[in-house]
Design a protein around this motif. Structure first.
Motif, PDB file in Angstrom:
ATOM      1  N   PRO A  84     107.472 -30.389  35.225  1.00  0.00           N
ATOM      2  CA  PRO A  84     108.028 -31.730  35.033  1.00  0.00           C
ATOM      3  C   PRO A  84     107.485 -32.377  33.762  1.00  0.00           C
ATOM      4  N   LEU A  85     108.363 -33.025  33.001  1.00  0.00           N
ATOM      5  CA  LEU A  85     107.948 -33.701  31.781  1.00  0.00           C
ATOM      6  C   LEU A  85     107.391 -35.069  32.126  1.00  0.00           C
ATOM      7  N   GLU A  86     106.177 -35.328  31.694  1.00  0.00           N
ATOM      8  CA  GLU A  86     105.542 -36.625  31.888  1.00  0.00           C
ATOM      9  C   GLU A  86     105.088 -37.135  30.534  1.00  0.00           C
ATOM     10  N   GLY A  87     105.678 -38.219  30.090  1.00  0.00           N
ATOM     11  CA  GLY A  87     105.356 -38.755  28.775  1.00  0.00           C
ATOM     12  C   GLY A  87     106.042 -37.978  27.669  1.00  0.00           C
ATOM     13  N   VAL A  88     105.414 -37.967  26.486  1.00  0.00           N
ATOM     14  CA  VAL A  88     105.992 -37.310  25.322  1.00  0.00           C
ATOM     15  C   VAL A  88     105.961 -35.794  25.510  1.00  0.00           C
ATOM     16  N   ASN A  89     107.043 -35.126  25.097  1.00  0.00           N
ATOM     17  CA  ASN A  89     107.130 -33.669  25.195  1.00  0.00           C
ATOM     18  C   ASN A  89     106.321 -33.044  24.060  1.00  0.00           C
ATOM     19  N   ARG A  90     105.099 -32.629  24.379  1.00  0.00           N
ATOM     20  CA  ARG A  90     104.192 -32.110  23.352  1.00  0.00           C
ATOM     21  C   ARG A  90     104.484 -30.661  22.991  1.00  0.00           C
ATOM     22  N   ARG A  91     105.437 -30.050  23.650  1.00  0.00           N
ATOM     23  CA  ARG A  91     105.837 -28.693  23.279  1.00  0.00           C
ATOM     24  C   ARG A  91     107.076 -28.705  22.388  1.00  0.00           C
ATOM     25  N   ALA A  92     107.502 -29.920  22.004  1.00  0.00           N
ATOM     26  CA  ALA A  92     108.708 -30.065  21.181  1.00  0.00           C
ATOM     27  C   ALA A  92     108.382 -30.663  19.825  1.00  0.00           C
ATOM     28  N   GLY A  93     109.106 -30.230  18.808  1.00  0.00           N
ATOM     29  CA  GLY A  93     109.089 -30.854  17.493  1.00  0.00           C
ATOM     30  C   GLY A  93     110.421 -31.546  17.277  1.00  0.00           C
ATOM     31  N   TYR A  94     110.393 -32.740  16.684  1.00  0.00           N
ATOM     32  CA  TYR A  94     111.597 -33.569  16.568  1.00  0.00           C
ATOM     33  C   TYR A  94     111.882 -33.799  15.084  1.00  0.00           C
ATOM     34  N   MET A  95     113.050 -33.342  14.621  1.00  0.00           N
ATOM     35  CA  MET A  95     113.487 -33.605  13.251  1.00  0.00           C
ATOM     36  C   MET A  95     114.593 -34.653  13.301  1.00  0.00           C
ATOM     37  N   PHE A  96     114.291 -35.827  12.774  1.00  0.00           N
ATOM     38  CA  PHE A  96     115.188 -36.970  12.889  1.00  0.00           C
ATOM     39  C   PHE A  96     116.314 -36.922  11.853  1.00  0.00           C
ATOM     40  N   ARG A 156     113.672 -30.579   3.253  1.00  0.00           N
ATOM     41  CA  ARG A 156     112.838 -29.376   3.340  1.00  0.00           C
ATOM     42  C   ARG A 156     111.408 -29.741   3.746  1.00  0.00           C
ATOM     43  N   VAL A 157     110.914 -30.839   3.202  1.00  0.00           N
ATOM     44  CA  VAL A 157     109.585 -31.302   3.597  1.00  0.00           C
ATOM     45  C   VAL A 157     109.571 -31.663   5.081  1.00  0.00           C
ATOM     46  N   ALA A 158     110.610 -32.376   5.529  1.00  0.00           N
ATOM     47  CA  ALA A 158     110.690 -32.757   6.937  1.00  0.00           C
ATOM     48  C   ALA A 158     110.774 -31.528   7.843  1.00  0.00           C
ATOM     49  N   LEU A 159     111.486 -30.500   7.388  1.00  0.00           N
ATOM     50  CA  LEU A 159     111.591 -29.267   8.161  1.00  0.00           C
ATOM     51  C   LEU A 159     110.231 -28.585   8.275  1.00  0.00           C
ATOM     52  N   ALA A 160     109.522 -28.489   7.149  1.00  0.00           N
ATOM     53  CA  ALA A 160     108.181 -27.892   7.174  1.00  0.00           C
ATOM     54  C   ALA A 160     107.244 -28.728   8.033  1.00  0.00           C
ATOM     55  N   GLN A 161     107.368 -30.037   7.952  1.00  0.00           N
ATOM     56  CA  GLN A 161     106.542 -30.960   8.739  1.00  0.00           C
ATOM     57  C   GLN A 161     106.727 -30.723  10.239  1.00  0.00           C
ATOM     58  N   THR A 162     107.952 -30.393  10.630  1.00  0.00           N
ATOM     59  CA  THR A 162     108.248 -30.141  12.042  1.00  0.00           C
ATOM     60  C   THR A 162     107.771 -28.760  12.477  1.00  0.00           C
ATOM     61  N   LEU A 163     108.063 -27.746  11.664  1.00  0.00           N
ATOM     62  CA  LEU A 163     107.817 -26.365  12.083  1.00  0.00           C
ATOM     63  C   LEU A 163     106.369 -25.926  11.916  1.00  0.00           C
ATOM     64  N   ILE A 164     105.611 -26.598  11.066  1.00  0.00           N
ATOM     65  CA  ILE A 164     104.218 -26.198  10.861  1.00  0.00           C
ATOM     66  C   ILE A 164     103.400 -26.330  12.143  1.00  0.00           C
ATOM     67  N   LEU A 165     103.848 -27.197  13.053  1.00  0.00           N
ATOM     68  CA  LEU A 165     103.139 -27.403  14.319  1.00  0.00           C
ATOM     69  C   LEU A 165     103.481 -26.325  15.341  1.00  0.00           C
ATOM     70  N   ASP A 166     104.374 -25.409  14.967  1.00  0.00           N
ATOM     71  CA  ASP A 166     104.758 -24.279  15.819  1.00  0.00           C
ATOM     72  C   ASP A 166     105.215 -24.727  17.203  1.00  0.00           C
ATOM     73  N   PRO A 167     106.179 -25.656  17.279  1.00  0.00           N
ATOM     74  CA  PRO A 167     106.641 -26.126  18.591  1.00  0.00           C
ATOM     75  C   PRO A 167     107.439 -25.040  19.303  1.00  0.00           C
ATOM     76  N   ASP A 168     107.401 -25.061  20.622  1.00  0.00           N
ATOM     77  CA  ASP A 168     108.183 -24.112  21.416  1.00  0.00           C
ATOM     78  C   ASP A 168     109.644 -24.534  21.514  1.00  0.00           C
ATOM     79  N   ILE A 169     109.887 -25.836  21.320  1.00  0.00           N
ATOM     80  CA  ILE A 169     111.238 -26.405  21.371  1.00  0.00           C
ATOM     81  C   ILE A 169     111.434 -27.234  20.109  1.00  0.00           C
ATOM     82  N   ILE A 170     112.589 -27.076  19.447  1.00  0.00           N
ATOM     83  CA  ILE A 170     112.893 -27.849  18.246  1.00  0.00           C
ATOM     84  C   ILE A 170     114.106 -28.724  18.542  1.00  0.00           C
TER      85      ILE A 170
END
Length: 279
Positions: A84-96, A156-170
């Motif tokens: 169950p998700l409680e609070g912020v999804n810390r396994r996800a990276g969010y590209m706005f 491209r910077v925003a993409l690297a900013q998101t993926l560098i954290l190695d999220p399981d969900i994008i």
């Protein structure tokens, strides 16, 4: 020997929105309610690239915010790899849709901000940041500030900013909508190349049906709002790897586009009429 619990964990969706509804209540008049999303179930498997399309204002971004843990649904449940998700999804990276870059930080400093917030030693963070800038084609541009970069470079910077954290969900909310067509296609191919290397679960929101088909394993169509919900789901059985420009000429692409547009067209017209009424 594999235990029952480990087998169950492997089988669990990376992200599961289970019978989600989101109703917003006016602060000034609590009798005024707006249901953006109603009775929506959506599951994204590990390694699956899923796009969601629908009319303007139908609630696509609402679903993304629920998956990110930024919005608690009025009803329903959210699970992340079976939990169950409680609070912020810390396994996800969010590209706005708009870049969340800090104007006072250089490209490199923006890319490594998340690593620094997590406590990584500065030297290691900078080395990893330089590697990611190179991956997205910005080697040598680490000292540039956002105002010194083009729209495509900032993406491209925003993409690297998101993926560098190695999220399981994008989670991606129309990330390329403001770009010109050539830069957009370059960025789409960049995302596909990076995704294919690690096969993370991706939930991609877009208005562009061509983009959705060219990039995805599956496309989900939402109804016009209010109370949006899925009305169609299509498996995209086009060969990979794909070039988003070349794949548009594939006969199966044309066939899929016709099928999906046949479902989406009436909803777009409904959404357009509703926007006209509001205007």
């Amino acid at each position: 020997m594999q235990t029952q619990s480990s087998s169950k964990a492997q089988a669990a969706p990376a992200l599961w929105l289970d019978n989600i509804s989101c109703t917003f209540i006016s602060k000034d008049d609590r009798s005024q309610r707006y249901t953006a999303v109603a009775d929506t179930t959506l599951a994204i498997a590990p390694g699956e690239f899923v796009s969601v399309v629908g009319p303007t204002g139908c609630g696509k971004s609402t679903l993304l915010n629920v998956g990110a843990g930024l919005l608690t649904p009025s009803t329903g449940n959210v699970r992340v790899f079976g939990e169950p998700l409680e609070g912020v999804n810390r396994r996800a990276g969010y590209m706005f849709q708009s870049e969340a870059l800090m104007p006072w930080r250089s490209a490199l400093q923006n890319v490594i901000a998340g690593l620094q917030f997590r406590g990584m030693e500065d030297g290691a963070a900078r080395q990893l940041g330089e590697e990611w800038l190179a991956r997205v084609g910005l080697q040598g541009f680490g000292d540039r500030y956002p105002h010194q970069m083009s729209g495509g470079m900032r993406k491209r910077v925003a993409l690297a900013q998101t993926l560098i954290l190695d999220p399981d969900i994008i989670l991606m909310d129309e990330p390329f909508s403001a770009l010109d067509i050539q830069t957009r296609q370059l960025m789409e191919n960049e995302v596909l190349e990076l995704w294919s290397a690690k096969k993370k679960a991706v939930l991609f929101i877009t208005h562009d049906l061509d983009e959705a088909i060219a990039m995805s394993d599956r496309v989900v169509v939402l109804s016009a709002g209010p109370a949006t919900h899925p009305i169609g789901e299509f498996i995209i059985d086009l060969p990979r790897p794909r070039d988003v420009a070349e794949i548009r000429a594939h006969p199966r692409f044309v066939e899929l586009h016709s099928q999906i547009w046949g479902v989406l067209r009436d909803e777009v017209l409904k959404g357009y009429q509703q926007q006209k009424k509001l205007a």
